[in-house]
Design a protein around this motif. Structure first.
Motif, PDB file in Angstrom:
ATOM      1  N   PHE A  22     -43.335  31.205  -1.780  1.00  0.00           N
ATOM      2  CA  PHE A  22     -43.916  30.105  -2.944  1.00  0.00           C
ATOM      3  C   PHE A  22     -44.063  29.042  -1.987  1.00  0.00           C
ATOM      4  CE2 PHE A  22     -43.183  27.521  -6.191  1.00  0.00           C
ATOM      5  CZ  PHE A  22     -44.103  27.854  -7.114  1.00  0.00           C
ATOM      6  N   PHE A  23     -43.294  28.593  -1.811  1.00  0.00           N
ATOM      7  CA  PHE A  23     -43.290  26.910  -1.004  1.00  0.00           C
ATOM      8  C   PHE A  23     -44.910  27.070   0.023  1.00  0.00           C
ATOM      9  CE2 PHE A  23     -39.458  26.873  -3.136  1.00  0.00           C
ATOM     10  CZ  PHE A  23     -39.827  25.988  -4.046  1.00  0.00           C
ATOM     11  N   GLY A  25     -46.597  28.352  -0.675  1.00  0.00           N
ATOM     12  CA  GLY A  25     -49.161  28.339  -0.650  1.00  0.00           C
ATOM     13  C   GLY A  25     -49.028  29.716  -1.615  1.00  0.00           C
ATOM     14  N   VAL A  27     -48.242  31.711  -3.575  1.00  0.00           N
ATOM     15  CA  VAL A  27     -47.944  31.609  -4.935  1.00  0.00           C
ATOM     16  C   VAL A  27     -47.725  33.020  -5.473  1.00  0.00           C
ATOM     17  CG1 VAL A  27     -47.202  30.612  -7.470  1.00  0.00           C
ATOM     18  CG2 VAL A  27     -47.478  29.277  -5.318  1.00  0.00           C
ATOM     19  N   SER A  76     -38.238  27.178  -8.410  1.00  0.00           N
ATOM     20  CA  SER A  76     -38.994  27.161  -7.628  1.00  0.00           C
ATOM     21  C   SER A  76     -40.613  26.663  -8.517  1.00  0.00           C
ATOM     22  CB  SER A  76     -39.671  28.801  -7.163  1.00  0.00           C
ATOM     23  OG  SER A  76     -39.045  28.530  -5.983  1.00  0.00           O
ATOM     24  N   LEU A  77     -40.219  27.383  -9.704  1.00  0.00           N
ATOM     25  CA  LEU A  77     -41.295  27.016 -11.072  1.00  0.00           C
ATOM     26  C   LEU A  77     -41.405  25.827 -11.479  1.00  0.00           C
ATOM     27  CD1 LEU A  77     -40.956  30.719 -12.473  1.00  0.00           C
ATOM     28  CD2 LEU A  77     -42.799  29.662 -11.315  1.00  0.00           C
ATOM     29  N   ILE A  79     -39.917  22.327  -9.581  1.00  0.00           N
ATOM     30  CA  ILE A  79     -40.358  22.081  -8.466  1.00  0.00           C
ATOM     31  C   ILE A  79     -41.761  22.227  -8.652  1.00  0.00           C
ATOM     32  CG2 ILE A  79     -40.277  22.050  -6.236  1.00  0.00           C
ATOM     33  CD1 ILE A  79     -38.041  22.447  -6.119  1.00  0.00           C
ATOM     34  N   SER A  80     -43.027  23.421  -8.823  1.00  0.00           N
ATOM     35  CA  SER A  80     -44.105  23.239  -8.939  1.00  0.00           C
ATOM     36  C   SER A  80     -44.726  22.276  -9.485  1.00  0.00           C
ATOM     37  CB  SER A  80     -44.325  24.257  -8.535  1.00  0.00           C
ATOM     38  OG  SER A  80     -43.661  25.413  -9.381  1.00  0.00           O
ATOM     39  N   MET A  82     -44.446  24.096 -13.013  1.00  0.00           N
ATOM     40  CA  MET A  82     -44.643  25.569 -13.609  1.00  0.00           C
ATOM     41  C   MET A  82     -44.563  25.545 -14.290  1.00  0.00           C
ATOM     42  SD  MET A  82     -45.972  28.081 -10.363  1.00  0.00           S
ATOM     43  CE  MET A  82     -47.696  28.841 -11.301  1.00  0.00           C
TER      44      MET A  82
END
Length: 171
Positions: A22-23, A25, A27, A76-77, A79-80, A82
């Protein structure tokens, strides 16, 4: 150690793999790591039941692996960017509440409620929401809010079942 428990442990290993993808790139690839974790969840449960290899350790580790993976996905979602903070907070509160509540009552000698159809349906619907979010489907966040509401309803059902189960045990 048996096959179902090994599959459950593999899900713990898939958490950092998901995060790296995920982090890093990748995703969309990370979603497939999540889906693989979901498949191992199905496989370990099915194998444990059909081969009579259900264990106390597996019964505790299985939902923990699921919840930790979901927490990794939520963070993750978030932080991004999303998903919104409020959605992440609601999902986080529910999942952490389920982990802490299960552990607390388990170590107090209370019977815990095994996963039921509503819980499994909630998981599948969350995976679908994550798919929609990662692949940028237009109604993804609206759908996510619907699933969050549904997940709280299923949590209340678990609480009701827990109370009923432990009231019967205590009588």
């Amino acid at each position: 150690m048996n096959i179902p428990n090994a599959l459950t442990l593999s899900r713990f290993i898939l958490i950092p793999v998901f995060l790296l993808c995920f982090f890093g790139g990748y995703v969309k690839t990370s979603f497939f790591i999540l889906a693989l974790a979901g498949l191992t969840d199905i496989a370990d449960g099915h194998y444990a039941r059909t081969h009579k290899q259900v264990t106390v350790v597996g019964s505790m580790l299985d939902p923990l692996a699921d919840k930790l993976m979901m927490i990794a996905v939520i963070v993750s979602l978030l932080i991004s960017g999303m998903i919104p903070w409020a959605a992440a907070g609601a999902m986080f509160i529910r999942d952490v509440g389920m982990i802490v509540g299960s552990a607390f009552f388990h170590f107090r000698g209370k019977k815990t409620v095994p996963a039921n159809v509503l819980g499994k349906l909630t998981t599948v619907l969350y995976y679908l929401a994550i798919l929609f979010i990662i692949f940028e489907v237009s109604f993804a966040i609206t759908y996510l809010w619907f699933i969050i509401a549904f997940s709280f309803i299923t949590s209340f059902v678990y609480v009701f079942q827990f109370n009923t189960l432990n009231r019967i045990k205590g009588e």
